[in-house]
Design an enzyme around this catalytic site. Sequence first.
Site: not given
Ligand code: UD1
Ligand code: CA
Length: 408
Positions: A16, A105, A302, A335
Amino acid sequence: MPERVAIILAAGVSSRMNTQLPKVLHEVCGRPMLAYVLDACRGVGVQKLYVVVGFGGDEVEEAFQGTDDIVWVKQTEQRGTAHAVLSCKQYLKDFQGQTLVLCGDGPLVRAEMLQTLIGKHEMERAAATLATAVLDDPTGYGRIVRDRYGNIQGIVEDANCAREQLAIREVNPSYYLFNNQILFEAAEQVEPDNVKHEYYLTDAVSRIIATGHKVVAVTAVRPEEAVGVNSRAQLSVASKIMQRRIQQELMDYGVTIVDPDTTWIDARAKIGLDTVIEPFTYIHGEVRIGGGCRVGPFAYLRSGTVLEDDVVLGVFTEIKNSTLAEGVRARHHSYIGDANVGRNVNVGAGSITANFDGQKVNKTYIGDNCYVGSGAILIAPLVLKDGSHIAAGTVVSQESIDELGRKE
Ligand code: UD1
Ligand code: CA
C-alpha cells in the site's frame, strides 16, 4: 520481575506504500519509523529486541548497524503476522518470560503506554494483554469484539468484519504483551482461513481465549497513538503527530515556537533555553542550537549545524554542517555551508560560502569578530583571520587573501 523481550514485525512488503524502500525505513521527522518502536521498548527495559525482517531486510539491518540489543530474524516468505512471530521460534521457544509484540509500522507507540500495558498484564495475571484505542473512524483496523460483560472474545480484521462489527470503534493498534510460551503455542495453531490466506496474529489471540486462558484489554492508547502507517497518507499523519510531540517537548523545556503549524523540527535536533523559533523554519537532521538564539522566519538548518548561544539567523538563511559561535548574526539571505564561524561575526545580507568546487566540498574558517559585508562570496577553502573586514560585494578566495598579505 519477569524477564521481558520484544518481537517487532517489520517484514511486510508494504504494497500500500508502493515503495522500493522497506516501509520501516521511511522517515518520521527525520528518523526511520522502526527507531521509535525500538526506543519505546527500551524505555520499558526490554534488553533484547527480535526484529523480523523480510522485504529489504539487509537494508534495514544496515540502517541500524552498531545496535547490539537487536537480533535480526529473517522471515523469507511473508505469510502473515502470526507466521512472522513464529519465525522467532528458534530463539524464543524456551523463553519463559513476557513477550511484547509490536509492529515496525507503528512509530507512535510510547513507553508510557507500554508501561500501562505491562502493569495491566501483571495485575491481571493474564496470558495476553492488548492495549486498545477507541477511534472515531476505525476503518482499516482490527476490531475488538467483547461479549456483553465486556470480556474480550477476539479480534476481527477489518476485511473480515460482519456489518455490525464494522461499527465497533474499539480497535487493535497491535500493541500486545504475551506470556511467551502461550503465544508460541497459539501461533502454531493458527490457520490461514481468511481471504488473504495469511496467518494472523489476531487469530492467535482468539485461540488463546478459546483454550481458556485469560486475555484482557486495556484502553490505554490515545487515538493519535494508534496510527499505523500503511500508506503515504498515513505516513504524513504520523509525521504530523510526531512533530507535535517534538515541539511540545521543546516548549515544555523552555523553547519558544512562535507558530507550531509552520515550523518543522527534526526529532534529532537539540535546542537550548529561551531560543525563539520564528515561523516557517525547517530544522532537518542532527542540529544543535544553543540558548538565547533567534532563528527564522524562513530559516533552513540542515544536518551538522551547531549554533552556540545568542546566534541570530533571519529570513532565508540556510546553514549546513557548520558551527556558528556565540553571537554570530546572519539576518538575511545567507548560505553558510561547511564553515566554522567565530564569535560575534556579522554575516551581511546575501553573503554566501561557495563551499563546492564541482568536485568536493571545502571548508571555510571565519575568525572571531569578522565583518562580512553584504553580497560577499567566500570561496572555500578559505581562512579569514580574526577581525577581518570584507567589503560588500567582494569575491574572496584564499589566493586573493594571500596576495593581499604579500602587498602589506
Ligand atoms: C495489523 C493487524 C490489525 C491492526 C493493525 C494495526 C493483523 C492480522 N492485523 O493489520 O488487527 O489493527 O495491524 O496497525 O495482525 N508483517 C510481517 N510479516 C508478515 C506480515 C506482516 O512482518 O508476513 C509485519 C508488517 O511489516 C507490519 C506488521 O507486520 O509491520 C503488520 O502488518 P500489516 O500488513 O501492516 O497489518 P495491518 O493490515 O496493518
Ligand atoms: Ca500496518
